[in-house]
Motif scaffolding. Structure first.
Motif, PDB file in Angstrom:
ATOM      1  N   ASP A 283       0.831  -1.205   0.000  1.00  0.00           N
ATOM      2  CA  ASP A 283       0.000   0.000   0.000  1.00  0.00           C
ATOM      3  C   ASP A 283       0.869   1.260   0.000  1.00  0.00           C
ATOM      4  N   GLU A 284       1.972   1.216   0.749  1.00  0.00           N
ATOM      5  CA  GLU A 284       2.872   2.371   0.801  1.00  0.00           C
ATOM      6  C   GLU A 284       3.537   2.605  -0.560  1.00  0.00           C
ATOM      7  N   ARG A 285       3.992   1.506  -1.209  1.00  0.00           N
ATOM      8  CA  ARG A 285       4.594   1.652  -2.534  1.00  0.00           C
ATOM      9  C   ARG A 285       3.580   2.166  -3.550  1.00  0.00           C
ATOM     10  N   GLU A 286       2.354   1.654  -3.457  1.00  0.00           N
ATOM     11  CA  GLU A 286       1.304   2.101  -4.380  1.00  0.00           C
ATOM     12  C   GLU A 286       0.967   3.571  -4.152  1.00  0.00           C
ATOM     13  N   ALA A 287       0.981   3.989  -2.869  1.00  0.00           N
ATOM     14  CA  ALA A 287       0.709   5.400  -2.562  1.00  0.00           C
ATOM     15  C   ALA A 287       1.811   6.292  -3.123  1.00  0.00           C
ATOM     16  N   LYS A 288       3.062   5.823  -3.060  1.00  0.00           N
ATOM     17  CA  LYS A 288       4.172   6.601  -3.625  1.00  0.00           C
ATOM     18  C   LYS A 288       4.052   6.678  -5.136  1.00  0.00           C
ATOM     19  N   ARG A 289       3.688   5.551  -5.781  1.00  0.00           N
ATOM     20  CA  ARG A 289       3.504   5.575  -7.238  1.00  0.00           C
ATOM     21  C   ARG A 289       2.386   6.530  -7.636  1.00  0.00           C
ATOM     22  N   GLU A 290       1.278   6.492  -6.864  1.00  0.00           N
ATOM     23  CA  GLU A 290       0.147   7.365  -7.167  1.00  0.00           C
ATOM     24  C   GLU A 290       0.516   8.827  -6.962  1.00  0.00           C
ATOM     25  N   ALA A 291       1.291   9.097  -5.891  1.00  0.00           N
ATOM     26  CA  ALA A 291       1.726  10.473  -5.643  1.00  0.00           C
ATOM     27  C   ALA A 291       2.640  10.961  -6.754  1.00  0.00           C
TER      28      ALA A 291
END
Length: 354
Positions: A283-291
């Protein structure tokens, strides 16, 4: 190597026996200590297996996509592992390390005189000779578990051995009114409705059932779907456990039961923990990708707005003059603008006679 592993664990088991006075309870505590010692290795392997299990869905998509190109499929799987930071051999390697430690530990149970009581080979032979004079008869067939039967005979005839050998002490091999030195296979041969007989038969059956449950819990906690080949192994391994449990002393079957119980709790707990932890990491990696994606979109919008508000003057494109087409002739044949005119020029008196 065997002595380096067995010596400290045998010392721990003797301490547990001196505390409890029960061989069965000392086996229980001994199994718990072994699981705790193996825990760091099993944590490493479990984390890797959970990561691979969570990628099984993506692997299936790749398998369908490259069904006709196995080489490309392998390349894409390796690429997927690299992106996720997974070593496909990590789970296997960490899972194999405990096996090299657990196998020597069986010697503590099957050879109590040598490892549990720490008697030398000559002393064990002397104890066997004295036991034979008292009436001991070794069981026919394999001698792999003969020492545990000898230790039980010594304990049942302790008055004949008390004080005659340094290090030899009385051991109560009874647990839940069951003789842990007895073979469950003998209980089938001499079957009766007593608890001593029925309990011995139940030990390998319970060990096999718990082995089946352990495999099921492990696969579920790893997030792995059961394939047809794995289903066959899932049935065969417990059956093998039942068979082996019948042809060896009950003490080893009890050890397997305790080990399976602790393993089930461990696999379920570690599986739940690592699934939550890895999900949080994803979830953290996905949030960074989305950001990062949102940042790129905002930057693109800002640049588009600047270009709209401050348009750059466009340079006028000068029309290129078409190049004059060169006539394919030489100057000798040209008359004015007419090529080859000299060869066609009119001569008035061309054919006059001189």
């Amino acid at each position: 190597m065997t002595n380096l592993i067995t010596a400290p664990f045998a010392w721990i088991m003797r301490i547990f026996y001196s505390m409890t006075g029960s061989y069965g309870l000392s086996l229980l505590l001994f199994t718990l200590v072994v699981k705790l010692v193996m825990l760091p290795f099993q944590i490493k392997g479990k984390k890797s297996m959970v990561r691979m299990g969570r990628l099984s869905g993506k692997q299936k998509e790749l398998e369908k996509k490259y069904a006709n190109n196995k080489q490309k499929y392998q390349e894409e799987v390796q690429k997927l592992y690299m992106e996720e930071g997974i070593n496909p051999m990590g789970g296997c390697l960490w899972s194999l390390i405990p096996l090299f430690i657990l196998i020597p530990l069986y010697n503590i149970i099957r050879r109590p005189l040598t490892y549990f009581m720490r008697l030398g080979e000559e002393t064990v032979t002397a104890v066997r000779d004295l036991a034979t004079n008292v009436g001991y008869q070794a069981a026919s067939g394999s001698t792999a578990y003969e020492e545990i039967s000898l230790a039980n005979f010594v304990s049942n005839h302790w008055e004949s051995f008390d004080g005659k050998f340094d290090g030899l002490f009385h051991v109560n091999f009874s647990f839940l009114d069951l003789d842990l030195t007895a073979w469950p296979s003998n209980a089938i041969t001499n079957f009766n409705l007593s608890w001593e007989c029925i309990g011995l038969i139940l030990i390998p059956i319970i060990a096999g059932a718990l082995s089946f449950l352990q495999t099921k819990v492990t696969n579920k906690s790893n997030g792995q779907e059961m394939q047809s080949s794995m289903k066959g192994m899932m049935i065969m391994m417990p059956l093998m456990s039942v068979y082996i449990g019948f042809i060896m002393p009950a003490a080893l079957g009890v050890y397997w039961i305790f080990n399976s119980l602790f393993s089930i709790v461990q696999e379920a707990t570690l599986g739940r923990y690592f699934n939550k932890k890895i999900q949080a990491e994803e979830d953290e990696r996905e949030a960074k990708r989305e950001a990062s994606r949102q940042k790129r979109m905002e930057e693109a919008k800002r640049q588009a707005l600047e270009e709209r508000n401050n348009p750059k003057p466009q340079k006028k494109m000068e029309k290129k003059q078409p190049e004059k087409k060169k006539n394919p002739t030489n100057e000798a044949g040209r008359v004015g603008d007419r090529p080859y005119a000299r060869g066609r020029s009119f001569v008035e008196n061309r054919y006059d006679d001189k």
